[in-house]
Design an enzyme around this catalytic site. Structure first.
Site, PDB file in Angstrom:
ATOM      1  N   GLN A   1      10.694  -5.665  -3.301  1.00 24.59           N
ATOM      2  CA  GLN A   1      11.273  -4.636  -2.833  1.00 24.59           C
ATOM      3  C   GLN A   1      10.300  -4.638  -1.772  1.00 24.59           C
ATOM      4  OE1 GLN A   1       8.451  -1.680  -5.974  1.00 24.59           O
ATOM      5  NE2 GLN A   1      10.206  -1.201  -6.177  1.00 24.59           N
TER       6      GLN A   1
ATOM      7  N   TYR B   1       1.573   7.678   4.948  1.00 26.14           N
ATOM      8  CA  TYR B   1       2.097   7.508   3.582  1.00 26.14           C
ATOM      9  C   TYR B   1       2.891   7.705   3.212  1.00 26.14           C
ATOM     10  CZ  TYR B   1      -1.294  10.853   1.881  1.00 26.14           C
ATOM     11  OH  TYR B   1      -2.178  12.482   1.227  1.00 26.14           O
TER      12      TYR B   1
ATOM     13  N   ARG C   1       4.567  10.600 -11.610  1.00 27.43           N
ATOM     14  CA  ARG C   1       5.516  11.336 -10.682  1.00 27.43           C
ATOM     15  C   ARG C   1       5.830  11.989 -11.177  1.00 27.43           C
ATOM     16  NH1 ARG C   1       8.278   5.546  -8.278  1.00 27.43           N
ATOM     17  NH2 ARG C   1       7.403   5.410 -10.382  1.00 27.43           N
TER      18      ARG C   1
ATOM     19  N   GLY D   1       4.939   1.420  -0.197  1.00 27.88           N
ATOM     20  CA  GLY D   1       4.191   1.070  -1.443  1.00 27.88           C
ATOM     21  C   GLY D   1       5.021   0.310  -1.623  1.00 27.88           C
ATOM     22  N   ALA D   2       4.355  -1.054  -2.258  1.00 34.33           N
ATOM     23  CA  ALA D   2       6.011  -2.146  -3.746  1.00 34.33           C
ATOM     24  C   ALA D   2       4.803  -2.724  -4.443  1.00 34.33           C
ATOM     25  CB  ALA D   2       6.384  -3.324  -2.357  1.00 34.33           C
ATOM     26  N   ARG D   3       5.476  -2.385  -5.741  1.00 34.18           N
ATOM     27  CA  ARG D   3       5.432  -3.273  -6.861  1.00 34.18           C
ATOM     28  C   ARG D   3       5.926  -4.757  -7.734  1.00 34.18           C
ATOM     29  NH1 ARG D   3       5.682   2.003 -10.837  1.00 34.18           N
ATOM     30  NH2 ARG D   3       4.385   0.393 -12.036  1.00 34.18           N
TER      31      ARG D   3
ATOM     32  N   TYR E   1      -7.398   3.677  -7.010  1.00 38.07           N
ATOM     33  CA  TYR E   1      -6.751   3.154  -7.466  1.00 38.07           C
ATOM     34  C   TYR E   1      -6.862   2.637  -8.935  1.00 38.07           C
ATOM     35  CZ  TYR E   1      -4.516   4.278  -2.922  1.00 38.07           C
ATOM     36  OH  TYR E   1      -3.827   5.371  -1.865  1.00 38.07           O
TER      37      TYR E   1
ATOM     38  N   GLN F   1      -4.968   8.829   8.781  1.00 33.51           N
ATOM     39  CA  GLN F   1      -4.080   8.427   7.324  1.00 33.51           C
ATOM     40  C   GLN F   1      -3.330   9.781   6.998  1.00 33.51           C
ATOM     41  OE1 GLN F   1      -3.552   6.501   3.260  1.00 33.51           O
ATOM     42  NE2 GLN F   1      -4.641   5.385   4.801  1.00 33.51           N
TER      43      GLN F   1
END
Ligand SMILES: NC(=O)c1ccc[n+]([C@@H]2O[C@H](COP(=O)([O-])OP(=O)(O)OC[C@H]3O[C@@H](n4cnc5c(N)ncnc54)[C@H](OP(=O)(O)O)[C@@H]3O)[C@@H](O)[C@H]2O)c1
Length: 324
Positions: free
Chosen positions: A290, A206, A232, A284-286, A61, A178
């Site tokens: 969120q 996930y 995306r 997921g969060a940024r 990542y 996972q």
């Protein structure tokens, strides 16, 4: 915050784990567009304050960057969260990403992750993808040795099929699998959940919100305006013919969620946790806001009526896309 034991291990994970892929930042092949590191660090710290006790990351990542950000966010904490990271996706100087599972490579990757995360031991070390397939036994043997040396506590895998799980299990027991799982991605329900349950292997899922699509906050215009380096843009779920069917589904889910005083994002996450074989979902969060919204999804339990109503909507979408 509810916790569930990860398979046969001693790890008690909050049913919501924090996903950090987008925190890798912009400018690499699978980026989510630009991301401010300070915002990432605030998000991680807020998630821990809210009771999330583990973080999922990966070496790839941001080509190492995300692990450094996680390392900064947890530095100095008295109660360190459980850290899950991954190996196997490696990259060259030009940023080309490929799979490597040779034992020397795994050892070098563990050392690099420990350095970037600034920790002494990795709680859960996962093989990201089974590529190349012929080297999975070699990598798994190397990981078993690194457990004996105390650099790793538990080891799991990601994106493996059942046959691959069966091949490595005799070398060292698999702590967790996972896999993707969301209302739009249900392959795990066919055999994987049953296999993991029978083998006492933990299940971590996930992309429960399908990379943000199942939050109620996407529309066609936002998809068109995603940054150039947000991967995306290339994801078929965000393109026609799927996009229209997916946006329609979200609108229908909205009424189910709102009737219970919840949001679509919360509904999407609660739905994956409804399966008892699932140990936890990586969310997921940024931005702090969120995770503030989604963290409560772990406390909500869906009724049989909710499940049936959602199933009917998912069937309708399948038929509209000629998928069933
Ligand atoms: N093992 C693997 O191969 C693999 C693959 C994929 C993911 N993962 C792991 O699983 C984690 C979670 O999956 P994911 O990040 O792909 O997908 P996800 O959790 O379904 O979606 C996360 C994205 O949704 C948006 N979002 C989150 N909360 C929101 C809210 N309250 N309102 C509106 N939008 C919100 C954010 O993106 P925007 O704000 O930009 O829309 C966020 O980055 C990853 O971070 C990673 O740790 C592992």
């Amino acid at each position: 915050m509810q916790r569930r034991k990860l398979g046969w291990t001693e790890l008690n994970l909050s049913t919501i784990g924090l996903g950090t892929w987008a925190m890798g930042g912009g400018g690499w092949k699978f980026s989510w567009g630009p991301q401010d590191d300070r915002e990432s660090i605030s998000t991680i710290q807020r998630a821990l304050e809210l009771g999330i006790n583990w973080i999922d990351t990966a070496a790839v990542y941001g080509l190492g960057h995300c692990e450094e950000v996680v390392g900064k966010a947890i530095r100095g904490l008295r109660n360190k969260p459980t850290i899950a990271t991954k190996c196997e996706r490696v990259w060259d100087k030009e940023g080309n990403i490929f799979g490597r599972l040779k034992k020397e490579s795994i050892r070098a990757e563990v050392e690099a992750s420990l350095r970037r995360l600034k920790i002494e031991v990795i709680d859960l070390y996962q093989i990201h993808w089974p590529e190349p397939d012929e080297d999975i036994e070699e990598a798994w043997g190397a990981i078993a040795n690194l457990i004996k040396e105390g650099k790793i506590r538990y080891a799991g895998v990601s994106n493996f099929n059942i046959e691959q799980l069966k091949r490595i299990q005799p070398i060292h027991p698999v702590a967790s699998l996972q896999s993707p799982f969301s209302m739009l991605e249900r392959l795990i329900e066919e055999k994987f959940l049953e296999y993991c349950s029978a083998n006492n292997t933990g299940v971590i899922v996930y992309s429960p919100m399908q990379k943000g699509l199942l939050t109620g906050k996407f529309n066609r215009e936002r998809v068109q305006n995603l940054p150039e380096d947000d991967h995306r843009r290339r994801d078929p779920r965000f393109q026609e013919p799927e996009l229209s069917a997916n946006l329609k589904l979200v609108e229908e889910l909205r009424s189910i969620a709102e009737n219970s005083g919840r949001t679509v994002a919360q509904l999407a996450i609660t739905w994956v946790l409804w399966r008892p074989e699932v140990t936890a979902a990586i969310v997921g969060a940024r931005r702090p806001s969120q995770i503030e919204e989604t963290v409560v999804a772990g406390e909500w339990v869906l009724s049989e009526e909710h499940i049936a109503a959602i199933e009917a909507l998912l069937d309708k979408r399948q038929k509209a896309l000629n998928l069933s």
